[in-house]
Design a protein around this motif. Structure first.
Motif, mmCIF file in Angstrom:
data_model
loop_
_atom_site.group_PDB
_atom_site.id
_atom_site.type_symbol
_atom_site.label_atom_id
_atom_site.label_comp_id
_atom_site.label_asym_id
_atom_site.label_seq_id
_atom_site.Cartn_x
_atom_site.Cartn_y
_atom_site.Cartn_z
ATOM 1 N N VAL A 406 0.820 -1.210 0.000
ATOM 2 C CA VAL A 406 0.000 0.000 0.000
ATOM 3 C C VAL A 406 0.854 1.260 0.000
ATOM 4 C CG1 VAL A 406 -1.715 1.292 1.342
ATOM 5 C CG2 VAL A 406 -1.914 -1.188 1.126
ATOM 6 N N ASN A 407 2.071 1.189 0.570
ATOM 7 C CA ASN A 407 2.964 2.357 0.679
ATOM 8 C C ASN A 407 2.257 3.530 1.358
ATOM 9 O OD1 ASN A 407 5.285 1.242 -0.589
ATOM 10 N ND2 ASN A 407 4.341 1.577 -2.605
ATOM 11 N N ILE A 408 1.646 3.243 2.490
ATOM 12 C CA ILE A 408 0.810 4.253 3.141
ATOM 13 C C ILE A 408 1.617 5.441 3.647
ATOM 14 C CG2 ILE A 408 0.918 3.244 5.465
ATOM 15 C CD1 ILE A 408 -2.131 3.876 5.650
ATOM 16 N N LEU A 409 2.885 5.226 3.982
ATOM 17 C CA LEU A 409 3.699 6.327 4.504
ATOM 18 C C LEU A 409 4.051 7.339 3.428
ATOM 19 C CD1 LEU A 409 6.104 4.393 6.914
ATOM 20 C CD2 LEU A 409 4.006 5.618 7.467
ATOM 21 N N SER A 413 -2.441 12.095 1.096
ATOM 22 C CA SER A 413 -3.813 12.231 1.580
ATOM 23 C C SER A 413 -4.341 10.846 1.939
ATOM 24 C CB SER A 413 -4.715 12.880 0.522
ATOM 25 O OG SER A 413 -4.803 12.068 -0.629
ATOM 26 N N LEU A 414 -5.185 10.803 2.936
ATOM 27 C CA LEU A 414 -5.735 9.537 3.410
ATOM 28 C C LEU A 414 -7.232 9.689 3.644
ATOM 29 C CD1 LEU A 414 -3.098 8.217 6.001
ATOM 30 C CD2 LEU A 414 -3.622 7.248 3.767
ATOM 31 N N LYS A 415 -7.990 8.799 3.031
ATOM 32 C CA LYS A 415 -9.426 8.698 3.296
ATOM 33 C C LYS A 415 -9.644 7.517 4.228
ATOM 34 C CE LYS A 415 -10.959 10.676 -1.103
ATOM 35 N NZ LYS A 415 -11.751 10.450 -2.336
ATOM 36 N N ILE A 416 -10.122 7.807 5.423
ATOM 37 C CA ILE A 416 -10.288 6.779 6.451
ATOM 38 C C ILE A 416 -11.767 6.657 6.798
ATOM 39 C CG2 ILE A 416 -9.655 6.036 8.771
ATOM 40 C CD1 ILE A 416 -7.124 7.662 8.541
ATOM 41 N N HIS A 417 -12.284 5.456 6.736
ATOM 42 C CA HIS A 417 -13.650 5.176 7.168
ATOM 43 C C HIS A 417 -13.601 4.648 8.602
ATOM 44 C CE1 HIS A 417 -15.547 4.712 2.885
ATOM 45 N NE2 HIS A 417 -15.077 5.927 3.129
ATOM 46 N N ILE A 418 -14.309 5.320 9.486
ATOM 47 C CA ILE A 418 -14.397 4.909 10.889
ATOM 48 C C ILE A 418 -15.819 4.406 11.104
ATOM 49 C CG2 ILE A 418 -14.175 5.640 13.292
ATOM 50 C CD1 ILE A 418 -12.270 7.825 12.342
ATOM 51 N N ILE A 419 -15.961 3.106 11.317
ATOM 52 C CA ILE A 419 -17.294 2.499 11.284
ATOM 53 C C ILE A 419 -17.743 2.061 12.677
ATOM 54 C CG2 ILE A 419 -17.073 1.797 8.891
ATOM 55 C CD1 ILE A 419 -16.364 -0.964 9.717
ATOM 56 N N PRO A 439 1.845 15.893 9.716
ATOM 57 C CA PRO A 439 1.490 17.169 9.074
ATOM 58 C C PRO A 439 1.522 17.130 7.555
ATOM 59 C CG PRO A 439 3.697 17.268 10.008
ATOM 60 C CD PRO A 439 3.099 15.980 10.472
ATOM 61 N N HIS A 440 2.174 16.144 6.969
ATOM 62 C CA HIS A 440 2.255 16.069 5.508
ATOM 63 C C HIS A 440 1.028 15.408 4.889
ATOM 64 C CE1 HIS A 440 3.453 12.052 6.769
ATOM 65 N NE2 HIS A 440 3.238 11.623 5.533
ATOM 66 N N VAL A 441 0.105 14.910 5.713
ATOM 67 C CA VAL A 441 -1.053 14.169 5.224
ATOM 68 C C VAL A 441 -2.315 15.024 5.350
ATOM 69 C CG1 VAL A 441 -2.464 12.100 5.497
ATOM 70 C CG2 VAL A 441 0.006 11.979 5.875
ATOM 71 N N THR A 442 -3.119 15.014 4.323
ATOM 72 C CA THR A 442 -4.454 15.613 4.367
ATOM 73 C C THR A 442 -5.459 14.511 4.671
ATOM 74 O OG1 THR A 442 -3.849 17.313 2.766
ATOM 75 C CG2 THR A 442 -6.193 16.891 3.086
ATOM 76 N N GLY A 502 -19.819 5.061 -2.585
ATOM 77 C CA GLY A 502 -18.857 6.141 -2.713
ATOM 78 C C GLY A 502 -17.477 5.622 -3.045
ATOM 79 N N PRO A 503 -16.503 6.527 -3.077
ATOM 80 C CA PRO A 503 -15.137 6.130 -3.427
ATOM 81 C C PRO A 503 -14.550 5.152 -2.416
ATOM 82 C CG PRO A 503 -15.410 8.523 -3.532
ATOM 83 C CD PRO A 503 -16.620 7.985 -2.872
ATOM 84 N N LYS A 504 -13.635 4.376 -2.881
ATOM 85 C CA LYS A 504 -12.953 3.395 -2.047
ATOM 86 C C LYS A 504 -12.010 4.097 -1.075
ATOM 87 C CE LYS A 504 -10.012 -0.720 -2.633
ATOM 88 N NZ LYS A 504 -9.374 -1.584 -3.653
ATOM 89 N N PRO A 505 -12.049 3.756 0.220
ATOM 90 C CA PRO A 505 -11.152 4.408 1.178
ATOM 91 C C PRO A 505 -9.746 3.818 1.120
ATOM 92 C CG PRO A 505 -12.473 2.791 2.321
ATOM 93 C CD PRO A 505 -12.946 2.786 0.886
ATOM 94 N N ASP A 506 -8.816 4.521 1.762
ATOM 95 C CA ASP A 506 -7.462 3.995 1.910
ATOM 96 C C ASP A 506 -7.344 3.065 3.112
ATOM 97 O OD1 ASP A 506 -6.070 5.597 -0.218
ATOM 98 O OD2 ASP A 506 -6.814 7.248 1.023
#
Length: 643
Positions: A406-409, A413-419, A439-442, A502-506
């Protein structure tokens, strides 16, 4: 072996304990088992020799309490108040509830002209007898737990009730209880000055220590004494269900040696979980930890702390918009999210450390985070930051290890679903710390759940900083050009996760999911299987993680990773109800292991469409047909012609 008690709203556990005590009291009163002679020889309550009789109105419940009871799926009819308008409750001077009864709505009017003399009517006598019976029953079986005991003195809050009992002093003296000479007036626990003997009103504090009940018959500790199973020392049973020192003979767990062995291992993990750097951890990780007393002693009675308390409910508040016009009353108070922790709030919402944590060497424990943030380990702010720091730990430590592809680091930007995370939804301001840690992530956080408020559905909010202060704004009303560009977008959807389009989250994250206890997961897990995004869940115990494995396997054919102890777990122990297992919010983390996609016999290759498959050594292609001349075709036809 599933446990539901760790997931239940403490308000529901409190109301059920009161309801069961009241039913036992009514049965004892109807059968004539309440006898003043049986309590005369009881020892005096050494911790609180002065008890208090309160008069409460139960005609209309506060709106906030109704909302929470509905959310907890509590049926008011189960409380069996018989439509009464008034309730009398006994407590000790520290605020520990000991018993309750109900009074008819016209009890005060029945005093009539004889009020000055205490009244002589039948209803007056009936009211006095009910109160004396309540006092006796509270001595025999205190609702708040503990051994039978009696008070030396009784303080009455209501003046009319005090006048009524002042003419029954002889009955009280038989019980060896003296009535204080004056009514206090108001719902205020009091003490007695040791020098003058005068009543000393104190700040209100209702204690509610952990209340336990039998795993088999669900009886609480006040009708019968409970003892842990001799095998695992974790599950509680009453004497009728667990005679002597043998293993339980009654109930769903009888004869299950495997469960005892597994639960014994869970009990040993309690010591490891309790190794926290906070000085108050000795108190908050104990089996008899009192949440209400801890909150009261530390004056944690406002802000987000209301979501941990039985007593305090957040008032309505205003969401600040760029134009100061938006009002949304379905959220909790965000104006002072950290309550009385002003210094911590100033650091977390106004100041940013000069250096951000390294991505290659992230923060991995509370001590490191508190040191980097300049916070004192004596501060209880870790309770409110546990979920935020858990997300940070998942992003920086777990996802790179479990999903390196995934190379998340490297993502900006990160889309996170909190369920299905109800408490996290009500503590939105605490998630601003993610923008400080990374701070580098939206960030875009989407909260999805069936239990979210109806008015919040399809709402979009934003966390942003303006004039050095963080606020929660409604972008639909208008944005402020003076606000900093860094912000966290928040979206809210009141629905089951599998109904979300909706769009797929990260990344997908859930807190206290209770997968074995909610049927909706049978549809949500296949939805996650189809998305195949990293999905992590923070559970209360490793036992809960194991119970979720069966649901995951049956719903998708997949599995769960072994649970990992979360270094950023919440340090407040949760009462287990029918067990002594160590329950903590966000204690363990696991992720979903999806069922592999269908593969061909050539290992490692995904199954391709029939018309695109590559032949393998085990499946040779048929030989190509040989081209024949015209003469050869005629000869072949004559040979196959029937004779």
């Amino acid at each position: 072996m599933d446990f539901t008690s760790g997931y239940r709203d403490p308000l529901l556990a409190f109301t059920e304990a009161m309801s069961q005590w009241y039913r036992c009291y009514k049965d004892a009163r109807a059968s004539g088992k309440i006898c003043g002679e049986s309590v005369m020889q009881l020892p005096v309550d050494g911790a609180s020799p002065n008890w208090i009789l309160h008069l409460l109105s139960c005609a209309t419940a506060p709106p906030a309490a109704k909302t929470r009871l509905v959310h907890a799926e509590f049926d008011p009819s189960d409380f069996m108040l018989d439509g009464a308008d008034n309730m009398v409750m006994l407590s000790d001077s520290s605020g520990l509830p000991l018993g309750l009864d109900v009074l008819p709505g016209d009890w005060a009017g029945s005093l009539g002209g004889g009020e000055a003399a205490g009244g002589d009517g039948k209803r007056v006598m009936s009211t006095a007898q009910r109160i004396l019976g309540l006092l006796c029953r509270s001595m025999e079986a205190p609702m708040g737990g503990g051994l039978p005991r009696r008070p030396q003195t009784l303080t009455v809050i209501d003046k009319k009730l005090h006048r009524l009992l002042s003419h029954r002093k002889k009955s009280l003296s038989v019980l060896k209880v003296a009535l204080c000479p004056e009514a206090v007036g108001g719902w205020v626990p009091v003490g007695i000055d040791p020098e003058s003997g005068a009543l000393c009103p104190r700040v209100f504090n209702m204690r509610w220590p952990p209340t336990y009940y039998c795993r088999a018959c669900k009886k609480h500790s006040f009708p019968s004494q409970l003892k842990p199973c001799a095998g695992c020392k974790a599950v509680l049973f009453c004497a009728a269900c667990c005679p002597g020192d043998t293993l339980p003979q009654v109930g769903p767990d009888s004869g299950n040696q495997h469960c005892c062995q597994r639960l014994s291992l869970c009990m040993t993990l309690g010591e490891q979980i309790a190794r926290l750097p906070f000085p108050y951890a000795t108190e908050t990780t104990a089996e008899d930890f009192e949440m209400e007393y801890f909150l009261f002693r530390n004056q944690l009675t406002s802000g987000y702390w209301v979501h941990w308390s039985l007593l305090i409910r957040s008032p309505h508040f205003q969401i600040h918009s760029g134009r100061g016009q938006a009002r949304n009353l379905w959220l909790s108070d965000h104006s002072e999210p950290y309550g009385p922790l002003r210094e911590e709030a100033n650091l977390l919402l106004r100041h940013r450390p000069h250096n951000s944590p390294s991505l290659t060497s992230p923060l991995v424990c509370w001590s490191e985070y508190f040191s980097w943030r300049g916070l004192s380990l004596t501060s209880p702010v870790s309770v409110l930051l546990s979920s935020t720091l858990s997300i940070y730990y998942i992003i920086t430590s777990l996802v790179p290890q479990d999903f390196p592809e995934v190379n998340i680091l490297k993502k900006q930007s990160l889309k996170i679903h909190i369920i299905e995370s109800y408490r996290e939804f009500h503590t939105l301001m605490s998630f601003w710390e993610l923008s400080v840690l990374l701070p580098h992530v939206t960030f875009e956080l989407s909260f999805i759940g069936e239990r979210l408020p109806q008015e919040s559905d399809e709402q979009q909010l934003s966390l942003q900083k303006k004039s050095g202060s963080v606020s929660l704004v409604n972008p639909a009303v208008g944005s402020d050009q003076k606000a900093e560009k860094r912000r966290i977008r928040i979206k809210i959807y009141k629905r089951a996760y599998h109904m979300l389009q909706g769009p797929k989250p990260d990344l997908v994250i859930g807190f206290r999911p209770a997968i074995p206890l909610r049927d909706s997961w049978l549809s949500t897990l296949p939805r996650l299987q189809s998305l195949r995004v990293p999905a992590y869940f923070c559970e209360l115990s490793d036992l809960s993680c194991e119970s979720s494995q069966q649901v995951m396997s049956s719903a998708t054919g997949g599995a769960l990773s072994p649970p990992t102890l979360n270094p950023f777990l919440c340090p407040l122990r949760i009462c287990g109800g029918d067990n002594l297992l160590p329950w903590y919010s966000n204690a363990f983390i696991f992720h979903l292991i999806y069922k592999p996609l269908a593969i061909s016999s050539n290992a490692g290759d995904q199954q391709q469409p029939t018309n695109q498959r590559v032949p393998t050594a085990q499946q040779n292609p048929p030989p190509a047909p040989v081209k024949m001349t015209r003469k050869e075709r005629k000869r072949a036809a004559r040979n196959h012609k029937p004779k």
